[in-house]
Design a protein around this motif. Structure first.
Motif, mmCIF file in Angstrom:
data_model
loop_
_atom_site.group_PDB
_atom_site.id
_atom_site.type_symbol
_atom_site.label_atom_id
_atom_site.label_comp_id
_atom_site.label_asym_id
_atom_site.label_seq_id
_atom_site.Cartn_x
_atom_site.Cartn_y
_atom_site.Cartn_z
ATOM 1 N N UNK A 365 0.792 -1.181 -0.063
ATOM 2 C CA UNK A 365 0.017 0.088 -0.052
ATOM 3 C C UNK A 365 0.782 1.288 0.093
ATOM 4 N N UNK A 366 0.251 2.255 -0.240
ATOM 5 C CA UNK A 366 0.844 3.880 -0.249
ATOM 6 C C UNK A 366 1.396 4.295 0.996
ATOM 7 N N UNK A 367 2.347 5.164 0.890
ATOM 8 C CA UNK A 367 2.996 5.655 2.157
ATOM 9 C C UNK A 367 1.803 6.574 2.763
ATOM 10 N N UNK A 368 2.074 6.862 4.055
ATOM 11 C CA UNK A 368 0.821 7.562 4.860
ATOM 12 C C UNK A 368 0.961 9.279 4.170
ATOM 13 N N UNK A 369 -0.202 9.776 4.328
ATOM 14 C CA UNK A 369 -0.175 11.217 3.906
ATOM 15 C C UNK A 369 0.973 12.064 4.686
ATOM 16 N N UNK A 370 1.064 11.805 6.017
ATOM 17 C CA UNK A 370 1.753 12.133 6.756
ATOM 18 C C UNK A 370 3.442 12.239 6.310
ATOM 19 N N UNK A 371 3.678 11.104 5.765
ATOM 20 C CA UNK A 371 5.183 10.937 5.062
ATOM 21 C C UNK A 371 5.238 11.525 4.013
ATOM 22 N N UNK A 372 4.117 11.560 3.291
ATOM 23 C CA UNK A 372 4.168 12.304 1.859
ATOM 24 C C UNK A 372 4.412 13.706 2.052
ATOM 25 N N UNK A 373 3.750 14.281 3.050
ATOM 26 C CA UNK A 373 3.606 15.749 3.099
ATOM 27 C C UNK A 373 4.889 16.156 3.804
ATOM 28 N N UNK A 374 5.623 15.294 4.578
ATOM 29 C CA UNK A 374 7.127 15.771 4.918
ATOM 30 C C UNK A 374 8.001 15.777 3.713
ATOM 31 N N UNK A 375 7.866 14.687 2.835
ATOM 32 C CA UNK A 375 8.820 14.462 1.753
ATOM 33 C C UNK A 375 8.579 15.925 0.742
ATOM 34 N N UNK A 376 7.347 16.269 0.797
ATOM 35 C CA UNK A 376 7.219 17.560 -0.243
ATOM 36 C C UNK A 376 7.235 18.702 0.632
ATOM 37 N N UNK A 377 7.463 18.801 1.829
ATOM 38 C CA UNK A 377 7.417 20.035 2.685
ATOM 39 C C UNK A 377 6.262 20.856 2.500
#
Length: 382
Positions: A365-377
């Motif tokens: 499954x895809x990464x959590x929204x929180x991880x993706x948010x941090x990756x894209x600042x």
């Protein structure tokens, strides 16, 4: 009278064949070779057990002595091949191997030879195949091996060799296949022989950049396997434009960027590329879609961002695609999930939206929204 002469010549011919014909220096080298192997590791039914020097190694026919493991020249005077059976012989490779100056093949693979590869091996100027794979040789690869100008295959894989690669490796002008995988080699890649077809150096501790000068002139190179090392930096666009390149495995290194140009004239033999488990940043290289024969592509577990190029889903030759473990965003192309798709692999563990949960391509499954948010600042772009 005429028939009697022919009969005598016939008998004389076979008497001469029964006599010792092998050059004395070759016999002494064979004796030294056998004596350097532990007697306890020579089973009674093995090739080496049949090496009984009460008979000439090159006399024919071989009924009970020298039945295998050694071959001779057509005139039965010189040893030309040593190819041992893989049954666990244990010992060292004697420096006196250098006396077998007409040797074309030395194959000791899948045994328990140990110690250093003798530098005197440089005397084997007619050697075409040197295969010592799957033994326990240690120490460095002797620089003298680069004197073997007739060598076409050099396989020292699966040993315990250490140190740097010989600097003058490119002087092996006849070399077509080089496999030094699964050793403990360190340092940088030297300039490579220009006739090379296959290069395998995986599972060592090699480092530095993969530079154009190293591969300069390698127009025949088809296979490159450098996985499980510590290569770093940018892999330049020149690499995938090597004219004969077919298979590339650079997984498990520390590359940070990769540059991909469209193939010249739209022509390329490239079939498989593995760049997984590196540190590659930036967007997915869209130009991979322009390689007409590419059927397998892995860029899994890097630091790639952005959307999946539409060209990937329209590429009919693509059968295996692994992009999992990155930070890809957007909606994956619908063509990947059409009923007639033949693509297998994974787009999972990214930041994609709308990846069908019932599709094997969307696992894990895809990464959590929180991880993706941090990756894209901030909020990941759609």
């Amino acid at each position: 009278m005429f028939n009697l002469v022919h009969f005598l010549l016939f008998v004389l011919h076979h008497l001469l064949q029964a006599q010792s014909l092998t050059l004395p220096q070759d016999i002494s080298a064979l004796k030294a070779f056998k004596s350097s192997i532990k007697q306890s590791s020579i089973p009674s039914w093995s090739c080496l057990a049949s090496w009984d020097f009460s008979d000439d190694p090159c006399s024919v026919p071989h009924r009970t002595r020298f039945i295998c493991g050694v071959s001779c020249s057509p005139d039965a005077t010189r040893i030309t091949q040593i190819t041992l059976d893989p049954i666990g012989y244990s010992g060292q490779l004697t420096p006196l191997i250098s006396q077998l100056t007409q040797l074309t093949t030395l194959d000791l693979s899948d045994n328990y030879f140990f110690g250093r590869i003798p530098s005197s091996i440089s005397s084997l100027r007619n050697l075409q195949t040197l295969t010592l794979t799957s033994n326990s040789f240690s120490g460095s690869i002797p620089d003298s091996v680069t004197a073997l100008k007739s060598l076409e295959t050099l396989d020292l894989s699966h040993n315990a060799l250490s140190g740097k690669l010989p600097k003058s490796l490119n002087s092996l002008t006849s070399l077509k296949r080089l496999d030094l995988s699964y050793n403990k080699l360190t340092g940088f890649l030297p300039k490579l022989p220009f006739n090379l077809l296959e290069l395998a150096l995986k599972a060592n501790s090699l480092s530095g950049y993969v530079s154009k000068s190293t591969f300069d002139g390698l127009t025949r190179l088809e296979v490159v396997e450098l996985s499980d090392n510590s290569f770093s930096g940018t892999l330049g666009a020149w690499f995938f434009l090597l004219p004969s390149l077919q298979q590339v495995d650079l997984a498990n290194n520390s590359f940070t960027h990769v540059q991909i140009s469209k193939p010249a004239g739209g022509n390329s033999d490239l079939v498989a590329v593995n760049l997984g488990f590196n540190k590659i940043e930036g967007n997915l290289p869209a130009n991979f879609a322009d390689y007409p024969m590419l059927s397998s592509l892995s860029l899994r577990y890097n630091r790639l961002r952005g959307a999946i190029p539409l060209g990937y889903s329209k590429k009919k030759s693509l059968r295996r695609l692994f992009l999992d473990g990155n930070f890809l965003i957007g909606t994956p192309p619908a063509e990947f999930f059409a009923g007639d798709t033949e693509v297998t692999g994974s787009l999972g563990d990214n930041c994609l939206r709308g990846c069908p949960a019932n599709s094997q391509l969307c696992s894990p499954r895809q990464k959590s929204y929180a991880i993706c948010k941090r990756a894209y600042s901030g909020k990941p772009r759609s």
